[in-house]
Design an enzyme around this catalytic site. Structure first.
Site, PDB file in Angstrom:
ATOM      1  N   LYS A   1       0.835  -1.197   0.000  1.00 57.53           N
ATOM      2  CA  LYS A   1       0.000   0.000   0.000  1.00 57.53           C
ATOM      3  C   LYS A   1       0.874   1.253   0.000  1.00 57.53           C
ATOM      4  CE  LYS A   1      -4.011  -1.881   2.489  1.00 57.53           C
ATOM      5  NZ  LYS A   1      -5.035  -1.608   1.463  1.00 57.53           N
TER       6      LYS A   1
ATOM      7  N   ARG B   1     -10.321 -11.665   1.829  1.00 58.62           N
ATOM      8  CA  ARG B   1     -11.133 -12.759   1.282  1.00 58.62           C
ATOM      9  C   ARG B   1     -10.382 -14.086   1.325  1.00 58.62           C
ATOM     10  NH1 ARG B   1     -11.696  -9.504  -4.255  1.00 58.62           N
ATOM     11  NH2 ARG B   1     -11.334  -7.826  -2.746  1.00 58.62           N
TER      12      ARG B   1
HETATM   13  N1  BES Z   1      -8.267  -3.871   4.296  1.00 59.43           N
HETATM   14  C1  BES Z   1      -8.385  -3.469   2.944  1.00 59.43           C
HETATM   15  C2  BES Z   1      -9.678  -2.718   2.666  1.00 59.43           C
HETATM   16  C3  BES Z   1      -9.783  -1.313   3.173  1.00 59.43           C
HETATM   17  C4  BES Z   1      -9.137  -0.299   2.512  1.00 59.43           C
HETATM   18  C5  BES Z   1     -10.562  -1.023   4.258  1.00 59.43           C
HETATM   19  C6  BES Z   1      -9.271   1.007   2.963  1.00 59.43           C
HETATM   20  C7  BES Z   1     -10.708   0.266   4.706  1.00 59.43           C
HETATM   21  C8  BES Z   1     -10.058   1.286   4.068  1.00 59.43           C
HETATM   22  C9  BES Z   1      -8.353  -4.679   2.020  1.00 59.43           C
HETATM   23  O1  BES Z   1      -7.556  -5.730   2.430  1.00 59.43           O
HETATM   24  C10 BES Z   1      -7.815  -4.202   0.719  1.00 59.43           C
HETATM   25  O2  BES Z   1      -6.674  -3.832   0.684  1.00 59.43           O
HETATM   26  N2  BES Z   1      -8.633  -4.227  -0.299  1.00 59.43           N
HETATM   27  C11 BES Z   1      -8.257  -3.787  -1.591  1.00 59.43           C
HETATM   28  C12 BES Z   1      -8.785  -4.781  -2.587  1.00 59.43           C
HETATM   29  C13 BES Z   1      -8.261  -4.592  -3.976  1.00 59.43           C
HETATM   30  C14 BES Z   1      -6.779  -4.920  -4.019  1.00 59.43           C
HETATM   31  C15 BES Z   1      -9.033  -5.486  -4.901  1.00 59.43           C
HETATM   32  C16 BES Z   1      -8.878  -2.398  -1.808  1.00 59.43           C
HETATM   33  O3  BES Z   1      -9.995  -2.163  -1.345  1.00 59.43           O
HETATM   34  O4  BES Z   1      -8.205  -1.569  -2.395  1.00 59.43           O
HETATM   35 MN    MN Z   2      -5.543  -5.474   1.791  1.00 61.79          MN
END
Ligand code: BES
Ligand code: MN
Ligand code: ZN
Length: 499
Positions: free
Chosen positions: A282, A356
């Site tokens: 990230k 997931r």
């Molecule tokens: N934990 C995150 C989701 C999230 C992001 C929650 C920001 C709250 C605030 C999750 O694991 C994630 O990183 N999801 C990605 C999925 C994508 C790579 C398909 C996302 O939401 O960007």
């Molecule tokens: Mn994630």
């Protein structure tokens, strides 16, 4: 310090309390309690309104000190808006406003008459519970990791007790306060766990909290599956995510037996104790918020705790996959193929879609091991859900109409609301992979739904619902705290199911 709740049936002007809370409507009328305070004080509230100091507008409040004829030290007059528009939402606003204002005062207790206001469609028990939970929400302070302050620093007293006015203290009121206490302790548990930093709250810490719950409550059993146990079972998907972390994964299983031989209800919560994204790392800005990526776990554990404190007459299992998602020489990689516990193979296209991947194995395990009546998972699963619904509603996904209606109703009743998104088959094609049964990401569109569709492939033929709490589990910003959602929704759902 937890807030303690009680009821009072005394007249408002006679209660000796540091602060008496009454409601003030916009326009001509006062609330009934305000009316009494007004006449006992020789018209203090009427004058306050005539002077224009208090308008009764929603979201406003005015503090009066040492009113003649009033036993309370202070009177807090909370704006209620127009009498004709005073509904559930306005009541929520008023009790929250009052709780916020009380939190700023140097007082240790208060008495509130907001619970005497008429709210269309709501009974005394609902008003009592709602007001108590709002008070507790605002009274919570995170203190776990601050350095100890100098011993002689003067300390402002903190609100520790609040009495709510009721027409008469009956059985229903007592029950309602019991529910409020249990929900409040579940919410506090979830918030504290969520707020802790990830170097403290790692998978082992979560397992230790579950152990603590089991030790403190008769009738609760605990199992913690270690990495080796998961390897033997074949949880290749969960273990793929865990492989980059020095903190070994734990699969925590709590059971409450309050329903004899009945099939259990099952709660499953995403417990990513820190989500760096893994190799699909990230960006730095905002990464600190990913300590909250275990709020699904905290939420189901909090609801479990509340259900146990209420000794609900049902069987309940709570399954928490607790894992850290980190980049490392041992990390799983984009293009890896993982074999899940269900046997389905998964092509990893992004290591940041890890939630997931731990949930699918936890869901399969829960279904196979406990044959539950219903499975509900809670997860901070997608940023896309925050884009779709913002910070007010959790995303609800299920193919079961009855379960959807029950969960939405539980959210409405507790102001822990969810909004439904579809899980239509048409979305499934976004998850097609050329190398495995399913890909772990579904492309640019409908990210919350494709995440739900991924989970649906592992819950086929089951009564199952998914709550995406990415927008609701914490408040944003530097001082953002965990909210304790969806503890109230889940607890209410379970209360409604218990006989
Ligand atoms: N934990 C995150 C989701 C999230 C992001 C929650 C920001 C709250 C605030 C999750 O694991 C994630 O990183 N999801 C990605 C999925 C994508 C790579 C398909 C996302 O939401 O960007
Ligand atoms: Mn994630
Ligand atoms: Zn995550």
């Amino acid at each position: 310090m937890t807030l303690s709740f009680s009821t009072t049936a005394d007249a408002p002007e006679t209660i000796a309390t540091p602060c008496l809370v009454v409601g003030l409507f916009e326009g001509g009328r006062l609330g009934a309690a305000a009316e009494r305070v007004d006449s006992a004080s020789g018209g203090a509230l009427s004058r306050l309104r005539e002077s224009g100091d208090a308008t009764g507008k929603p979201g406003s409040s005015t503090l009066l000190f040492s009113l003649p004829g009033i036993a309370a030290e202070r009177v807090l007059a909370v704006g209620l808006g127009e009498p004709a528009k005073f509904d559930t939402a306005a009541f929520h606003r008023a009790v929250n406003e009052s709780a916020k204002a009380l939190g700023k005062l140097p007082i240790d207790s208060a008495a509130s008459f907001l619970t005497m206001l008429e709210v269309p469609g709501r009974d005394a028990a609902w008003k009592l519970r709602t007001a108590a939970l709002a008070a507790d929400q605002h009274a919570y302070r995170y203190t776990a990791t601050f350095k100890p302050k100098a011993k002689d620093a003067p300390k402002k007293p903190e609100l520790g007790a609040i009495a709510f006015a009721v027409p008469q203290a009956d059985e229903a009121c007592a029950r309602s306060l019991d529910e409020a206490r249990a929900m409040a302790s579940g919410v506090r548990f979830a918030r504290e766990l969520g707020n802790l930093p990830p170097n403290i709250c790692n998978p082992a810490w979560i397992a230790a909290q579950a152990k603590d719950i089991a030790a403190k409550h008769a009738g609760v059993d605990l199992d913690v599956l270690e990495r080796e146990d998961m390897e033997k079972l074949g949880m290749g998907s969960l273990l793929g995510v865990a492989s980059g972390s020095a903190n070994p994964p734990k699969l925590v299983v709590l059971r409450w037996n309050g329903g004899g031989e009945a099939r259990p209800y099952a709660l499953v919560g995403k417990g990513i104790t820190f989500d760096s994204g893994g190799l699909s790392i990230k960006p730095g800005a905002g990464m600190e918020e990913m300590k909250f990526d275990m709020c699904g776990a905290a939420g189901v554990l909090g609801a479990f705790l509340a259900a146990v404190e209420l000794k609900l007459a049902l069987n309940l299992v709570c399954v928490v996959p607790a894992v850290e998602n980190m980049p490392d020489g041992n990390s799983y990689r984009p293009s890896d193929i993982l074999t899940s516990l269900s046997g389905l193979t998964i092509e990893v296209l992004n290591t940041d879609a890890e939630g997931r991947l731990i949930l699918c194995d936890a869901l399969t395990y829960t279904a196979q091991t406990f044959d539950p009546e219903v499975i509900i998972d809670a997860a901070t699963l997608t940023g896309a859900c925050v884009v779709a619904l913002g910070k007010h509603a959790s995303g609800l996904m299920t193919r079961d109409e009855e379960l959807a209606a029950e969960l939405l109703a539980a959210g409405e009743a507790t102001h822990d609301r969810a909004w439904r998104l579809p899980l239509w088959d048409e979305y499934q094609s976004q998850l097609e992979s050329g190398f495995a049964d399913v890909a772990n990401i579904g492309g640019k569109y409908a990210g919350a739904i494709t995440a739900g569709c991924f989970l649906a492939r592992f819950t086929n033929g089951r009564r199952w619902a998914h709550l995406d709490i990415a927008g609701t589990a914490w408040d944003e910003g530097r001082k953002g705290l965990a909210t304790g959602r969806p503890v109230r929704l889940l607890t209410q759902y379970l209360i409604d199911r218990s006989t």
